[in-house]
Design an enzyme around this catalytic site. Sequence first.
Site, PDB file in Angstrom:
ATOM      1  N   VAL A   1       4.870  -1.747  -5.499  1.00  0.00           N
ATOM      2  CA  VAL A   1       4.544  -3.167  -5.426  1.00  0.00           C
ATOM      3  C   VAL A   1       3.797  -3.491  -4.135  1.00  0.00           C
ATOM      4  O   VAL A   1       2.854  -4.277  -4.127  1.00  0.00           O
ATOM      5  CB  VAL A   1       5.845  -4.009  -5.529  1.00  0.00           C
ATOM      6  N   GLU A   2       4.220  -2.868  -3.046  1.00  0.00           N
ATOM      7  CA  GLU A   2       3.657  -3.164  -1.732  1.00  0.00           C
ATOM      8  C   GLU A   2       2.221  -2.664  -1.576  1.00  0.00           C
ATOM      9  O   GLU A   2       1.358  -3.379  -1.078  1.00  0.00           O
ATOM     10  CB  GLU A   2       4.528  -2.536  -0.636  1.00  0.00           C
TER      11      GLU A   2
END
Length: 481
Positions: A119-120
């Site tokens: 996600v990051e």
Amino acid sequence: MLSGCIQTRSPNATKQEVLNALTSTPFTPKQEVIQTTPEPIKQTPPKPYVEEDLWQHIALNLSFEISPHPRLKKRINWYLSQPDYLLKVNVRAAPYLYHIVKKVEQQKLPLELALLPFVESDFRPHAISQQQAVGAWQLVDATAYHFGLESNDWYDGRKDVLAATDAALAYLKYLHKTFNGNWLHAIAAYNSGEGRVKSAIKKNRKLKKSTHYWHLTLPKETSEYVPKLLALSYLLQHPETGFKRPTLANNATTTILDVGQEFNFGILANLLEVNKQQLHALNPGYLRHQSPTNGPHKILVPLSEKALTQSAFYREQLSRRYTVVKNDTLYGIARRFGTTVKKIKQLNDKQSHLIRIGEQLLINQANVNRSLTVEYQISPYLQQQTPAKQATIEHHHTIVSGDSLWDLSRYYQVPLKDLLDWNNLQAASILSPGNVLILHLPAKQKSEPAPSINAPSYLDKLENAVNATEIPSATVPDLPQ
């Protein structure tokens, strides 16, 4: 209806039925009930670690309860529009993911946290955000420093995927405690900072609104950040939606090696018989060809633990011999040398715990008896130090009509950029006759009057002057034999 959809995972459910369930029952808490303390998300006990595929193991052990919400459906639709997304990112994650999953499980944390690098940063160890967050876990410098990551000209712990994992998990545990066990609040704070999430919660309490994550007013990036994680978690558990889940062996294909001393990548790669470029790619935290003198000296190698311990380098460099005496046991020997019975058995190809008096065992213990570094002075290819500065003298040149920056840089044989920097000029600056330029010339050179464009250069004149003073070869007397 959603809980039935999530919990029963019917193989007959269609993609549309699953997506409809996410928004058919809007999440609207009873207005008369005001949530003053964040409710912890229920977690199911981890299942036995028996799955042969790592992604299947992750999917079966995800534990967050997922509430339907339009923002969640939006992120799910995005993932479904990119059906090969996780297959591509999995290639970057493959060397590290098993180790990350083990670290999360050993600390008894929800396995959703292992998905945060996806996600990051889409699992890009070299990623740098506009806020200067770095690495797969996107840690800013202050957070990295607070949680023990080193950063200098030789090494950046934020780019070291496994070292950054330790720091990120420590930070998440701190946030989880700060937000009274609410993982959604903690994960939101990981993205935007705990101050913003605390302020949003305080504001909702003051307005007598729910403090559930979905009702907080947060920056746009954070408002999409948590749904992105939940959507990925949901799709991993529901492959019937059409989302492609990767496959990955549920075992380590890389091993962390503590070299025990400063090392050079080229030497270490040769000794381990692995590709140097691959070694660099696995260890993006190291910024040069050599590790820092004072560490860290740990490196991820593309070998299983068994293959590493059986390598000639490991047996010669990182082990010592021990002769078994009366009353010895493998457990006692392991405790004495700070290792484990498993490692001793691997190193000595033992299938059982039996040992005999007089038997020689290899014990994994650093045996620093050779240098693993290179003297840069004898290896120009590896030269990384700044060359010694040449002694210079300051020369003033008075501008005359017709002078140009380019002509002057050619005449004095100095880079145009240096000439501009020395005089705070731009390439398009106009030179005015009578103004003075400052130059820093090698101390052996002498200043010369301004040349015409076609005049020989300063060094040409110097060379001609030297040649004019040379003794003709015919006049040089013969040296005695």
